[in-house]
Design an enzyme around this catalytic site. Structure first.
Site, PDB file in Angstrom:
ATOM      1  N   GLU A  79      49.309 101.006  24.928  1.00 51.21           N
ATOM      2  CA  GLU A  79      50.443 101.202  24.028  1.00 51.21           C
ATOM      3  C   GLU A  79      51.690 100.497  24.554  1.00 51.21           C
ATOM      4  OE1 GLU A  79      52.936 102.735  20.949  1.00 51.21           O
ATOM      5  OE2 GLU A  79      50.811 102.230  21.148  1.00 51.21           O
ATOM      6  N   HIS A  82      51.399  96.629  24.591  1.00 52.16           N
ATOM      7  CA  HIS A  82      51.593  96.156  23.217  1.00 52.16           C
ATOM      8  C   HIS A  82      53.075  96.141  22.856  1.00 52.16           C
ATOM      9  CE1 HIS A  82      51.077  95.585  18.955  1.00 52.16           C
ATOM     10  NE2 HIS A  82      51.551  96.777  18.665  1.00 52.16           N
ATOM     11  N   HIS A 147      52.341  98.801   9.232  1.00 44.99           N
ATOM     12  CA  HIS A 147      52.613  98.156  10.519  1.00 44.99           C
ATOM     13  C   HIS A 147      51.608  97.033  10.780  1.00 44.99           C
ATOM     14  CE1 HIS A 147      54.409  97.749  14.378  1.00 44.99           C
ATOM     15  NE2 HIS A 147      53.405  98.253  15.073  1.00 44.99           N
ATOM     16  N   HIS A 260      36.122  98.737   0.772  1.00 41.22           N
ATOM     17  CA  HIS A 260      36.282  97.632   1.724  1.00 41.22           C
ATOM     18  C   HIS A 260      35.073  96.695   1.684  1.00 41.22           C
ATOM     19  CE1 HIS A 260      37.931  95.480   5.059  1.00 41.22           C
ATOM     20  NE2 HIS A 260      37.010  95.856   5.927  1.00 41.22           N
ATOM     21  N   HIS A 320      36.818  91.610  15.102  1.00 39.17           N
ATOM     22  CA  HIS A 320      36.851  91.614  13.634  1.00 39.17           C
ATOM     23  C   HIS A 320      38.292  91.489  13.142  1.00 39.17           C
ATOM     24  CE1 HIS A 320      35.208  92.246   9.699  1.00 39.17           C
ATOM     25  NE2 HIS A 320      35.844  93.384   9.498  1.00 39.17           N
TER      26      HIS A 320
END
Length: 344
Positions: A79, A82, A147, A260, A320
């Site tokens: 976290e 990032h 986000h 999806h 992905h």
């Protein structure tokens, strides 16, 4: 000459910023998929630290301050790493924006993408707010998805800024240039489909629906299983106490997952048709990007299938996301080339 030098400098900084944005997108995916989104329960620090609590005493104080969130070191560092990369990217975009406006003042007769740079700066500020709300609203799916989309938008606009500063365009014979008109609209439709699919992927991830179906090509052994679309796409849902792990029932998650999958089929058909039309032009400038589109698409489909077959391995899931970003960048490149192409 000065104009060329400044554009060249903007191009180099655009490349650097795009590369860092790629890292931020991948780190964001890793943080989200490793369930580290609440690895630090506060913002912008982590348990009140600039980095994260490491010593036993620091951990004890942190847990006393946030008793509902015990310190998990495998979640705190992703976290914060990032956050720091995202902050560094924001500073670079600020520098690019200031420099671009300075250059436009010094040479007003030249054209610089200063509004583009200003839009990027505004977007990265909004991204910072969404990063904060992701934590303070405890992974509310709407904010997490927004986000993610903001991160992809920042990456795409940085790459487009770089392409504009590079100044290279396709040169096509007049007859082939006329054929691009129909391809432009198909490319735009394909780009919108890719963006929608990325949004669906974000919604799938933020609602923990990636493993709602564990078989292929059916779902729960059925082509059309029981699904709850009303709750699956209720974007007005109230803010809950904590969305870690998701709050939706199985039928709602199944609806998200199947949507999806259907989106993936639509994107595949559109991108393959677009690639085929680009190949049919028979031009050496359109052929490479057509093959690149198909190659990236094949990689993305393979990773999506591997996620289901392998029960969402972390490395495959992160890849992905990364290849999804790559597909978007290829589409942005194609759109820029199509709409700036010149007849020769």
């Amino acid at each position: 000459m000065w104009h060329n030098n400044t554009l060249s400098s903007a191009y180099r900084w655009g490349l650097i910023a795009t590369a860092i944005a790629c890292v931020v997108v991948v780190l964001g995916a890793f943080t989200r998929l490793s369930d580290a989104g609440l690895g630090c329960p506060d913002w912008p620090g982590c348990y009140g630290h600039l980095t994260w609590p490491k010593s036993d005493d620091a951990v004890a104080r942190a847990e006393a301050r946030f008793p509902e969130f015990p310190v998990e070191h495998d979640k705190t560092w992703p976290e914060m790493v990032h956050r720091y990369f995202a902050g560094f990217l924001g500073l670079i975009i600020l520098g690019i924006t200031i420099s671009t406006w300075r250059w436009s003042v010094k040479t007003p007769h030249q054209s610089y993408p200063r509004k583009h740079a200003l839009g990027l700066l505004f977007l990265v500020i909004i991204q910072g707010l969404f990063g904060m709300w992701t934590v303070t609203l405890k992974l509310w799916p709407q904010v997490v998805t927004a986000h993610l989309l903001g991160g992809f938008a920042t990456l795409s606009l940085l790459w487009l800024f770089t392409l504009r500063c590079a100044g290279t365009t396709w040169q096509l014979p007049s007859d082939k240039h006329r054929q691009l008109t129909g391809i432009k609209w198909l490319a735009l439709l394909s780009l919108l489909a890719v963006i929608t699919q990325i949004a669906l992927g974000g919604w799938t991830s933020s609602n923990y629906a990636a493993l709602a179906c564990t078989d292929l090509p059916t779902c729960h052994g059925e082509w059309w299983p029981a699904m709850d679309f009303e709750h699956a796409f209720n974007f007005a849902q109230s803010i809950g106490p904590n969305y870690l792990g998701g709050l939706l029932e199985n039928e709602a998650r199944t609806a998200i997952h199947v949507t999806h999958r259907v989106g993936a089929i639509v994107v595949t058909m559109l991108v393959l048709l677009l690639s085929w039309k680009l190949l049919r032009l028979g031009s050496f400038v359109t052929r490479p990007i057509a093959w690149l589109l198909m190659l990236v698409l094949l990689g993305q489909i393979s990773l999506g299938i591997s996620n289901i077959v392998g029960s969402l391995p972390l490395a495959v899931a992160v890849a992905h996301n990364a290849v999804g970003a790559l597909l978007l960048l290829v589409m942005v490149t194609l759109m820029h080339r199509l709409f700036t192409a010149k007849s020769c």
